[in-house]
Design an enzyme around this catalytic site. Sequence first.
Site, PDB file in Angstrom:
ATOM      1  N   SER A 183       0.793  -1.232   0.000  1.00  0.00           N
ATOM      2  CA  SER A 183       0.000   0.000   0.000  1.00  0.00           C
ATOM      3  C   SER A 183       0.821   1.276   0.000  1.00  0.00           C
ATOM      4  CB  SER A 183      -0.929   0.014   1.204  1.00  0.00           C
ATOM      5  OG  SER A 183      -0.189  -0.032   2.404  1.00  0.00           O
ATOM      6  N   HIS A 211      -5.371  -3.440  -2.240  1.00  0.00           N
ATOM      7  CA  HIS A 211      -4.989  -2.518  -3.312  1.00  0.00           C
ATOM      8  C   HIS A 211      -4.869  -3.192  -4.680  1.00  0.00           C
ATOM      9  CE1 HIS A 211      -4.334   0.782  -0.516  1.00  0.00           C
ATOM     10  NE2 HIS A 211      -3.977  -0.176   0.322  1.00  0.00           N
ATOM     11  N   LYS A 243     -11.829   0.507  -1.474  1.00  0.00           N
ATOM     12  CA  LYS A 243     -10.805   1.155  -2.299  1.00  0.00           C
ATOM     13  C   LYS A 243     -11.308   1.201  -3.749  1.00  0.00           C
ATOM     14  CE  LYS A 243      -7.402   0.453   1.219  1.00  0.00           C
ATOM     15  NZ  LYS A 243      -8.409   0.290   2.287  1.00  0.00           N
TER      16      LYS A 243
HETATM   17  C1  PLP Z   1      -3.319  -3.453   2.661  1.00  0.00           C
HETATM   18  C2  PLP Z   1      -4.516  -3.071   3.472  1.00  0.00           C
HETATM   19  N1  PLP Z   1      -5.191  -4.029   4.127  1.00  0.00           N
HETATM   20  C3  PLP Z   1      -6.268  -3.742   4.887  1.00  0.00           C
HETATM   21  C4  PLP Z   1      -6.714  -2.449   5.019  1.00  0.00           C
HETATM   22  C5  PLP Z   1      -7.907  -2.164   5.868  1.00  0.00           C
HETATM   23  O1  PLP Z   1      -9.029  -1.996   5.067  1.00  0.00           O
HETATM   24  P1  PLP Z   1     -10.251  -1.051   5.455  1.00  0.00           P
HETATM   25  O2  PLP Z   1      -9.806   0.362   5.273  1.00  0.00           O
HETATM   26  O3  PLP Z   1     -11.313  -1.471   4.518  1.00  0.00           O
HETATM   27  O4  PLP Z   1     -10.586  -1.339   6.886  1.00  0.00           O
HETATM   28  C6  PLP Z   1      -6.054  -1.417   4.354  1.00  0.00           C
HETATM   29  C7  PLP Z   1      -6.546  -0.029   4.498  1.00  0.00           C
HETATM   30  O5  PLP Z   1      -5.998   0.937   4.171  1.00  0.00           O
HETATM   31  C8  PLP Z   1      -4.929  -1.726   3.561  1.00  0.00           C
HETATM   32  O6  PLP Z   1      -4.251  -0.780   2.919  1.00  0.00           O
END
Ligand code: PLP
Length: 424
Positions: A183, A211, A243
Amino acid sequence: MDLLNLEPAWPVTQGREDDLYFYLEAIEEYLPDNRVRVTGHGEMIMLGSYSYLGLNGHPAINAAAMQAVQRFGTGTHGVRMLAGTLSIHKELEAKIAEFKGTEDAATFSSGYFANVSTIAALVGRHDTVICDKLDHASLIDGCRLSGAKLVRFAHNDMADLERCLKHPAFTGKKLVIVDGVYSMDGDIVNLPEVSRLCREYGATLMVDEAHSLGMLGETGHGVEEHFGLPADTVDVKMGTLSKAIPSVGGYIAGSHELADFLRHEARGFVYSAALPPASAAAAIAAFDIIENEPERVQRLHDNTEYFADGLREAGFSFLESPTSVFPIMCWDDWAAWKFARNCQRKGVYVQAIPHPIVPKGLARLRAAVNATHTRQDLDFCLSVLQEAAEEVGGILGEDRSLDTPEMARHASRSVMSEGPVSGV
Ligand SMILES: Cc1ncc(COP(=O)(O)O)c(C=O)c1O
Protein backbone atom coordinates in the site's frame (compact mmCIF):
# COMPACT_ATOMS: atom_id res chain seq x y z
CA MET A 1 -6.01 12.49 31.78
CA ASP A 2 -2.56 13.91 32.58
CA LEU A 3 -1.51 10.43 33.62
CA LEU A 4 -1.99 9.29 30.06
CA ASN A 5 0.56 10.37 27.52
CA LEU A 6 -1.67 11.79 24.81
CA GLU A 7 1.09 13.08 22.55
CA PRO A 8 0.88 11.23 19.20
CA ALA A 9 4.09 9.86 17.72
CA TRP A 10 3.51 12.26 14.83
CA PRO A 11 4.74 15.84 15.40
CA VAL A 12 1.17 17.11 15.23
CA THR A 13 1.59 20.25 17.33
CA GLN A 14 4.56 21.53 15.38
CA GLY A 15 2.90 20.64 12.09
CA ARG A 16 -0.14 22.73 13.06
CA GLU A 17 1.99 25.65 14.29
CA ASP A 18 3.92 25.72 11.02
CA ASP A 19 0.71 25.41 8.95
CA LEU A 20 1.95 22.15 7.46
CA TYR A 21 -0.75 19.93 8.92
CA PHE A 22 -3.39 18.97 6.35
CA TYR A 23 -4.63 15.62 7.69
CA LEU A 24 -8.31 15.24 8.62
CA GLU A 25 -9.32 18.29 6.59
CA ALA A 26 -12.96 17.87 5.58
CA ILE A 27 -14.00 17.25 2.01
CA GLU A 28 -17.40 18.90 1.87
CA GLU A 29 -18.30 17.90 -1.66
CA TYR A 30 -17.19 15.54 -4.39
CA LEU A 31 -17.33 17.47 -7.67
CA PRO A 32 -17.14 16.02 -11.20
CA ASP A 33 -13.81 15.18 -12.84
CA ASN A 34 -11.85 14.14 -9.74
CA ARG A 35 -12.32 17.52 -8.07
CA VAL A 36 -13.16 17.93 -4.39
CA ARG A 37 -14.12 20.96 -2.34
CA VAL A 38 -12.22 21.03 0.95
CA THR A 39 -13.47 23.21 3.80
CA GLY A 40 -11.26 26.28 4.07
CA HIS A 41 -9.11 25.29 1.08
CA GLY A 42 -11.47 25.45 -1.89
CA GLU A 43 -11.47 23.24 -4.94
CA MET A 44 -8.65 20.74 -5.45
CA ILE A 45 -7.86 17.93 -7.84
CA MET A 46 -7.73 14.57 -6.07
CA LEU A 47 -4.41 12.74 -6.42
CA GLY A 48 -4.52 10.84 -3.15
CA SER A 49 -7.62 8.69 -3.22
CA TYR A 50 -7.87 4.89 -3.23
CA SER A 51 -10.70 5.08 -5.78
CA TYR A 52 -8.48 3.44 -8.40
CA LEU A 53 -11.24 2.87 -10.93
CA GLY A 54 -12.93 6.21 -10.28
CA LEU A 55 -16.17 4.45 -9.34
CA ASN A 56 -17.22 6.65 -6.43
CA GLY A 57 -20.43 8.44 -7.39
CA HIS A 58 -21.13 6.15 -10.38
CA PRO A 59 -24.88 6.58 -11.06
CA ALA A 60 -25.62 2.84 -11.09
CA ILE A 61 -23.84 2.37 -7.75
CA ASN A 62 -25.62 5.34 -6.17
CA ALA A 63 -28.95 4.02 -7.45
CA ALA A 64 -28.30 0.55 -6.02
CA ALA A 65 -27.44 2.04 -2.63
CA MET A 66 -30.59 4.17 -2.61
CA GLN A 67 -32.80 1.23 -3.58
CA ALA A 68 -31.32 -0.80 -0.73
CA VAL A 69 -32.17 2.00 1.71
CA GLN A 70 -35.76 2.02 0.40
CA ARG A 71 -35.99 -1.72 0.87
CA PHE A 72 -34.09 -2.33 4.13
CA GLY A 73 -33.53 1.07 5.77
CA THR A 74 -30.10 2.29 6.85
CA GLY A 75 -29.01 -0.23 9.46
CA THR A 76 -29.06 -3.94 10.18
CA HIS A 77 -29.66 -3.79 13.92
CA GLY A 78 -27.78 -6.91 14.57
CA VAL A 79 -24.87 -9.19 14.03
CA ARG A 80 -25.07 -11.58 11.08
CA MET A 81 -25.66 -14.65 13.28
CA LEU A 82 -28.75 -13.20 14.90
CA ALA A 83 -31.09 -10.75 13.14
CA GLY A 84 -28.54 -9.09 10.85
CA THR A 85 -28.29 -11.27 7.72
CA LEU A 86 -30.05 -9.76 4.70
CA SER A 87 -30.50 -11.28 1.27
CA ILE A 88 -28.07 -8.71 -0.13
CA HIS A 89 -25.32 -9.96 2.21
CA LYS A 90 -25.70 -13.41 0.67
CA GLU A 91 -25.84 -11.90 -2.80
CA LEU A 92 -22.66 -9.91 -2.13
CA GLU A 93 -20.81 -12.96 -0.80
CA ALA A 94 -21.81 -14.98 -3.87
CA LYS A 95 -20.68 -12.11 -6.13
CA ILE A 96 -17.28 -11.88 -4.43
CA ALA A 97 -16.80 -15.65 -4.65
CA GLU A 98 -17.64 -15.57 -8.34
CA PHE A 99 -15.32 -12.60 -8.96
CA LYS A 100 -12.42 -14.25 -7.14
CA GLY A 101 -13.09 -17.77 -8.48
CA THR A 102 -13.75 -19.35 -5.09
CA GLU A 103 -16.51 -21.48 -3.61
CA ASP A 104 -17.60 -18.94 -1.04
CA ALA A 105 -16.81 -15.68 0.77
CA ALA A 106 -17.55 -14.12 4.16
CA THR A 107 -17.91 -10.35 4.57
CA PHE A 108 -16.92 -8.18 7.50
CA SER A 109 -17.69 -4.59 8.49
CA SER A 110 -14.21 -3.43 7.44
CA GLY A 111 -11.04 -4.71 5.84
CA TYR A 112 -9.22 -4.08 9.10
CA PHE A 113 -11.70 -6.28 10.93
CA ALA A 114 -11.53 -8.98 8.26
CA ASN A 115 -7.77 -9.26 8.71
CA VAL A 116 -7.63 -9.06 12.48
CA SER A 117 -10.40 -11.52 13.16
CA THR A 118 -9.55 -13.99 10.40
CA ILE A 119 -5.93 -14.38 11.46
CA ALA A 120 -6.91 -14.69 15.11
CA ALA A 121 -9.42 -17.41 14.17
CA LEU A 122 -7.07 -19.38 11.92
CA VAL A 123 -3.95 -19.63 14.12
CA GLY A 124 -3.08 -19.74 17.81
CA ARG A 125 -0.15 -19.72 20.17
CA HIS A 126 1.37 -22.98 18.94
CA ASP A 127 1.48 -21.77 15.35
CA THR A 128 3.68 -19.49 13.23
CA VAL A 129 2.68 -16.60 11.00
CA ILE A 130 5.24 -15.51 8.42
CA CYS A 131 4.59 -11.98 7.14
CA ASP A 132 6.33 -9.78 4.61
CA LYS A 133 8.01 -6.89 6.39
CA LEU A 134 5.78 -4.37 4.60
CA ASP A 135 2.49 -6.13 5.38
CA HIS A 136 -0.32 -3.82 6.39
CA ALA A 137 -0.81 -2.93 10.07
CA SER A 138 -4.13 -4.82 10.24
CA LEU A 139 -2.33 -8.05 9.36
CA ILE A 140 0.27 -7.49 12.03
CA ASP A 141 -2.44 -6.66 14.58
CA GLY A 142 -4.23 -9.90 13.67
CA CYS A 143 -1.03 -11.88 14.22
CA ARG A 144 -0.52 -10.25 17.60
CA LEU A 145 -4.08 -10.99 18.66
CA SER A 146 -3.76 -14.63 17.59
CA GLY A 147 -0.84 -15.21 19.97
CA ALA A 148 1.03 -17.09 17.19
CA LYS A 149 4.76 -16.62 16.70
CA LEU A 150 5.18 -13.68 14.32
CA VAL A 151 8.09 -13.83 11.88
CA ARG A 152 8.72 -11.08 9.32
CA PHE A 153 10.76 -11.76 6.20
CA ALA A 154 12.59 -9.08 4.21
CA HIS A 155 10.29 -7.42 1.73
CA ASN A 156 9.49 -9.64 -1.28
CA ASP A 157 12.73 -11.55 -0.60
CA MET A 158 12.03 -15.15 -1.53
CA ALA A 159 15.28 -16.51 -0.14
CA ASP A 160 14.44 -15.01 3.24
CA LEU A 161 10.89 -16.39 3.06
CA GLU A 162 12.31 -19.85 2.38
CA ARG A 163 14.71 -19.53 5.32
CA CYS A 164 11.72 -18.74 7.55
CA LEU A 165 9.67 -21.64 6.19
CA LYS A 166 12.56 -24.07 6.81
CA HIS A 167 13.53 -22.79 10.23
CA PRO A 168 13.16 -25.51 12.89
CA ALA A 169 12.07 -23.02 15.57
CA PHE A 170 8.91 -22.13 13.70
CA THR A 171 6.51 -24.89 14.56
CA GLY A 172 2.80 -25.66 14.35
CA LYS A 173 0.58 -24.56 11.48
CA LYS A 174 2.36 -22.13 9.17
CA LEU A 175 0.43 -19.22 7.69
CA VAL A 176 2.24 -17.02 5.16
CA ILE A 177 0.69 -13.57 4.68
CA VAL A 178 1.53 -11.10 1.93
CA ASP A 179 -0.12 -8.08 0.30
CA GLY A 180 -1.03 -8.25 -3.41
CA VAL A 181 0.10 -4.65 -3.93
CA TYR A 182 2.00 -3.02 -1.09
CA SER A 183 0.00 0.00 0.00
CA MET A 184 2.84 2.46 0.56
CA ASP A 185 5.43 1.32 -2.02
CA GLY A 186 3.04 0.20 -4.75
CA ASP A 187 5.05 -2.87 -5.73
CA ILE A 188 3.55 -6.29 -6.42
CA VAL A 189 4.11 -9.47 -4.46
CA ASN A 190 6.11 -12.21 -6.19
CA LEU A 191 3.09 -14.50 -6.07
CA PRO A 192 4.37 -17.32 -8.30
CA GLU A 193 7.33 -17.89 -6.01
CA VAL A 194 5.47 -17.28 -2.72
CA SER A 195 2.81 -19.82 -3.67
CA ARG A 196 5.39 -22.34 -4.85
CA LEU A 197 7.25 -22.07 -1.54
CA CYS A 198 4.03 -22.39 0.46
CA ARG A 199 3.15 -25.61 -1.38
CA GLU A 200 6.68 -26.96 -0.94
CA TYR A 201 6.75 -26.32 2.81
CA GLY A 202 3.10 -27.09 3.60
CA ALA A 203 2.12 -23.54 4.55
CA THR A 204 -1.26 -21.89 4.08
CA LEU A 205 -1.16 -18.74 1.96
CA MET A 206 -3.20 -15.60 2.69
CA VAL A 207 -3.06 -12.59 0.36
CA ASP A 208 -4.42 -9.13 1.22
CA GLU A 209 -5.82 -7.66 -2.01
CA ALA A 210 -6.93 -4.31 -0.56
CA HIS A 211 -4.99 -2.52 -3.31
CA SER A 212 -4.77 -5.16 -6.06
CA LEU A 213 -8.51 -5.83 -6.44
CA GLY A 214 -9.74 -3.91 -9.49
CA MET A 215 -6.19 -2.74 -10.22
CA LEU A 216 -4.20 -5.81 -11.23
CA GLY A 217 -4.89 -8.08 -14.17
CA GLU A 218 -6.29 -7.17 -17.55
CA THR A 219 -9.84 -7.25 -16.19
CA GLY A 220 -9.09 -6.15 -12.63
CA HIS A 221 -9.62 -9.55 -11.02
CA GLY A 222 -6.46 -9.16 -9.01
CA VAL A 223 -3.12 -10.68 -8.37
CA GLU A 224 -3.69 -14.21 -9.75
CA GLU A 225 -4.94 -12.73 -13.02
CA HIS A 226 -1.89 -10.46 -13.18
CA PHE A 227 0.43 -13.48 -13.06
CA GLY A 228 -1.83 -15.81 -15.08
CA LEU A 229 -2.08 -18.19 -12.11
CA PRO A 230 -5.07 -20.43 -11.40
CA ALA A 231 -7.77 -19.27 -8.98
CA ASP A 232 -6.76 -21.83 -6.35
CA THR A 233 -3.23 -20.40 -5.99
CA VAL A 234 -4.21 -18.54 -2.81
CA ASP A 235 -5.95 -20.29 0.10
CA VAL A 236 -7.24 -17.24 1.97
CA LYS A 237 -8.12 -14.31 -0.33
CA MET A 238 -8.71 -11.12 1.58
CA GLY A 239 -9.92 -7.86 0.09
CA THR A 240 -11.63 -4.62 1.00
CA LEU A 241 -14.76 -2.95 -0.30
CA SER A 242 -13.34 0.50 0.45
CA LYS A 243 -10.81 1.15 -2.30
CA ALA A 244 -11.51 0.25 -5.94
CA ILE A 245 -14.98 -0.75 -4.68
CA PRO A 246 -16.57 2.53 -3.45
CA SER A 247 -18.17 1.22 -0.28
CA VAL A 248 -16.95 -0.07 3.06
CA GLY A 249 -16.28 -3.56 4.39
CA GLY A 250 -13.89 -6.44 3.94
CA TYR A 251 -14.10 -10.03 2.74
CA ILE A 252 -12.38 -13.36 2.90
CA ALA A 253 -12.92 -15.57 -0.15
CA GLY A 254 -11.96 -19.24 -0.28
CA SER A 255 -13.46 -22.68 0.22
CA HIS A 256 -16.95 -23.25 1.71
CA GLU A 257 -15.23 -24.78 4.69
CA LEU A 258 -13.14 -21.65 5.29
CA ALA A 259 -16.06 -19.19 4.91
CA ASP A 260 -18.32 -21.30 7.11
CA PHE A 261 -15.62 -21.59 9.76
CA LEU A 262 -15.12 -17.82 9.80
CA ARG A 263 -18.86 -17.15 10.04
CA HIS A 264 -18.84 -19.12 13.29
CA GLU A 265 -15.37 -18.46 14.69
CA ALA A 266 -14.09 -15.05 13.54
CA ARG A 267 -14.96 -12.73 16.39
CA GLY A 268 -15.22 -9.68 14.10
CA PHE A 269 -17.93 -11.55 12.18
CA VAL A 270 -19.76 -13.07 15.12
CA TYR A 271 -19.67 -10.06 17.46
CA SER A 272 -19.93 -7.06 15.14
CA ALA A 273 -22.90 -5.66 13.25
CA ALA A 274 -23.57 -6.67 9.65
CA LEU A 275 -22.69 -4.37 6.75
CA PRO A 276 -25.30 -1.62 6.24
CA PRO A 277 -27.67 -2.37 3.32
CA ALA A 278 -26.49 0.57 1.22
CA SER A 279 -22.86 -0.51 1.54
CA ALA A 280 -23.61 -4.10 0.53
CA ALA A 281 -25.73 -3.01 -2.45
CA ALA A 282 -23.12 -0.47 -3.61
CA ALA A 283 -20.44 -3.17 -3.51
CA ILE A 284 -22.55 -5.61 -5.56
CA ALA A 285 -23.17 -2.93 -8.20
CA ALA A 286 -19.47 -2.03 -8.30
CA PHE A 287 -18.39 -5.64 -8.95
CA ASP A 288 -20.90 -5.72 -11.82
CA ILE A 289 -19.46 -2.54 -13.30
CA ILE A 290 -15.91 -3.88 -13.15
CA GLU A 291 -17.11 -6.99 -15.04
CA ASN A 292 -19.12 -4.98 -17.57
CA GLU A 293 -16.72 -2.06 -18.16
CA PRO A 294 -13.26 -3.65 -18.47
CA GLU A 295 -12.07 -0.53 -20.35
CA ARG A 296 -11.84 1.19 -16.94
CA VAL A 297 -9.05 -1.15 -15.91
CA GLN A 298 -7.27 -0.54 -19.20
CA ARG A 299 -7.52 3.23 -18.68
CA LEU A 300 -6.09 2.85 -15.19
CA HIS A 301 -3.12 0.94 -16.61
CA ASP A 302 -2.60 3.55 -19.36
CA ASN A 303 -2.76 6.42 -16.87
CA THR A 304 -0.33 4.62 -14.58
CA GLU A 305 2.20 4.30 -17.38
CA TYR A 306 1.75 7.93 -18.42
CA PHE A 307 2.19 9.26 -14.88
CA ALA A 308 5.22 7.04 -14.23
CA ASP A 309 6.87 8.36 -17.41
CA GLY A 310 6.15 11.93 -16.28
CA LEU A 311 7.62 11.39 -12.81
CA ARG A 312 10.69 9.69 -14.27
CA GLU A 313 11.24 12.49 -16.77
CA ALA A 314 10.94 15.09 -14.00
CA GLY A 315 13.59 13.25 -11.98
CA PHE A 316 11.47 12.05 -9.07
CA SER A 317 12.27 8.80 -7.33
CA PHE A 318 9.13 6.67 -6.93
CA LEU A 319 10.80 3.32 -6.25
CA GLU A 320 9.84 2.40 -9.84
CA SER A 321 6.40 1.37 -8.60
CA PRO A 322 4.68 -0.62 -11.37
CA THR A 323 1.16 0.20 -10.13
CA SER A 324 -0.95 3.32 -9.72
CA VAL A 325 0.30 3.79 -6.15
CA PHE A 326 3.20 6.24 -6.46
CA PRO A 327 5.53 6.79 -3.50
CA ILE A 328 7.18 10.10 -4.44
CA MET A 329 10.20 9.90 -2.21
CA CYS A 330 11.21 12.85 -0.03
CA TRP A 331 13.27 10.83 2.49
CA ASP A 332 13.06 13.51 5.21
CA ASP A 333 9.79 13.89 7.20
CA TRP A 334 9.66 17.69 7.15
CA ALA A 335 10.56 17.85 3.48
CA ALA A 336 7.56 15.59 2.84
CA TRP A 337 5.23 17.74 4.97
CA LYS A 338 6.39 20.92 3.20
CA PHE A 339 6.30 19.37 -0.25
CA ALA A 340 2.76 18.08 0.29
CA ARG A 341 1.60 21.42 1.68
CA ASN A 342 3.00 23.25 -1.37
CA CYS A 343 1.07 20.88 -3.64
CA GLN A 344 -2.10 21.39 -1.63
CA ARG A 345 -1.75 25.19 -1.81
CA LYS A 346 -1.48 24.86 -5.58
CA GLY A 347 -4.69 22.83 -5.74
CA VAL A 348 -3.50 19.21 -5.71
CA TYR A 349 -4.85 16.98 -2.94
CA VAL A 350 -2.01 14.66 -2.00
CA GLN A 351 -0.79 13.67 1.45
CA ALA A 352 2.64 13.33 3.04
CA ILE A 353 3.46 9.93 4.55
CA PRO A 354 6.07 10.54 7.25
CA HIS A 355 7.39 8.43 10.11
CA PRO A 356 5.78 6.55 11.95
CA ILE A 357 3.68 5.27 9.01
CA VAL A 358 6.91 4.52 7.15
CA PRO A 359 10.40 4.04 8.64
CA LYS A 360 12.45 7.14 9.42
CA GLY A 361 14.30 8.40 6.36
CA LEU A 362 11.73 7.01 3.91
CA ALA A 363 9.12 9.77 4.02
CA ARG A 364 7.21 10.30 0.79
CA LEU A 365 4.12 11.68 -0.84
CA ARG A 366 1.63 8.95 -1.63
CA ALA A 367 0.06 9.82 -4.97
CA ALA A 368 -2.45 7.59 -6.74
CA VAL A 369 -3.77 7.96 -10.25
CA ASN A 370 -7.11 6.55 -11.25
CA ALA A 371 -8.96 5.44 -14.37
CA THR A 372 -10.84 8.70 -14.77
CA HIS A 373 -7.96 11.18 -14.55
CA THR A 374 -7.55 12.91 -17.90
CA ARG A 375 -4.16 13.52 -19.47
CA GLN A 376 -4.67 17.23 -18.71
CA ASP A 377 -5.28 16.41 -15.04
CA LEU A 378 -2.14 14.33 -14.90
CA ASP A 379 -0.06 16.99 -16.69
CA PHE A 380 -1.33 19.60 -14.25
CA CYS A 381 -0.46 17.40 -11.26
CA LEU A 382 3.01 16.70 -12.66
CA SER A 383 3.71 20.39 -13.14
CA VAL A 384 2.49 21.21 -9.62
CA LEU A 385 4.68 18.45 -8.20
CA GLN A 386 7.71 19.90 -9.97
CA GLU A 387 7.05 23.47 -8.84
CA ALA A 388 6.32 22.37 -5.29
CA ALA A 389 9.46 20.26 -5.13
CA GLU A 390 11.63 23.08 -6.42
CA GLU A 391 10.27 25.38 -3.71
CA VAL A 392 11.29 22.90 -1.04
CA GLY A 393 14.60 22.11 -2.71
CA GLY A 394 16.48 18.84 -2.64
CA ILE A 395 13.64 16.40 -3.17
CA LEU A 396 14.26 15.69 -6.80
CA GLY A 397 17.18 13.48 -7.47
CA GLU A 398 18.98 10.39 -6.48
CA ASP A 399 17.74 7.42 -4.51
CA ARG A 400 18.78 7.89 -0.88
CA SER A 401 17.13 4.80 0.53
CA LEU A 402 20.45 3.26 1.53
CA ASP A 403 21.99 6.34 3.14
CA THR A 404 21.92 5.10 6.73
CA PRO A 405 21.94 1.60 8.19
CA GLU A 406 18.47 2.17 9.70
CA MET A 407 17.06 3.19 6.35
CA ALA A 408 18.82 0.36 4.61
CA ARG A 409 17.44 -2.18 7.05
CA HIS A 410 13.90 -1.01 6.51
CA ALA A 411 14.08 0.12 2.94
CA SER A 412 11.70 -1.38 0.50
CA ARG A 413 14.10 -3.55 -1.40
CA SER A 414 14.68 -7.23 -1.14
CA VAL A 415 18.42 -6.87 -0.59
CA MET A 416 17.86 -5.96 3.06
CA SER A 417 17.62 -9.39 4.61
CA GLU A 418 18.75 -9.20 8.22
CA GLY A 419 20.51 -12.54 8.27
CA PRO A 420 19.08 -16.00 8.46
CA VAL A 421 15.66 -15.04 9.77
CA SER A 422 14.52 -11.45 9.94
CA GLY A 423 12.32 -9.64 12.37
CA VAL A 424 11.52 -12.54 14.71
C1 PLP B 1 -3.32 -3.45 2.66
C2 PLP B 1 -4.52 -3.07 3.47
N1 PLP B 1 -5.19 -4.03 4.13
C3 PLP B 1 -6.27 -3.74 4.89
C4 PLP B 1 -6.71 -2.45 5.02
C5 PLP B 1 -7.91 -2.16 5.87
O1 PLP B 1 -9.03 -2.00 5.07
P1 PLP B 1 -10.25 -1.05 5.45
O2 PLP B 1 -9.81 0.36 5.27
O3 PLP B 1 -11.31 -1.47 4.52
O4 PLP B 1 -10.59 -1.34 6.89
C6 PLP B 1 -6.05 -1.42 4.35
C7 PLP B 1 -6.55 -0.03 4.50
O5 PLP B 1 -6.00 0.94 4.17
C8 PLP B 1 -4.93 -1.73 3.56
O6 PLP B 1 -4.25 -0.78 2.92
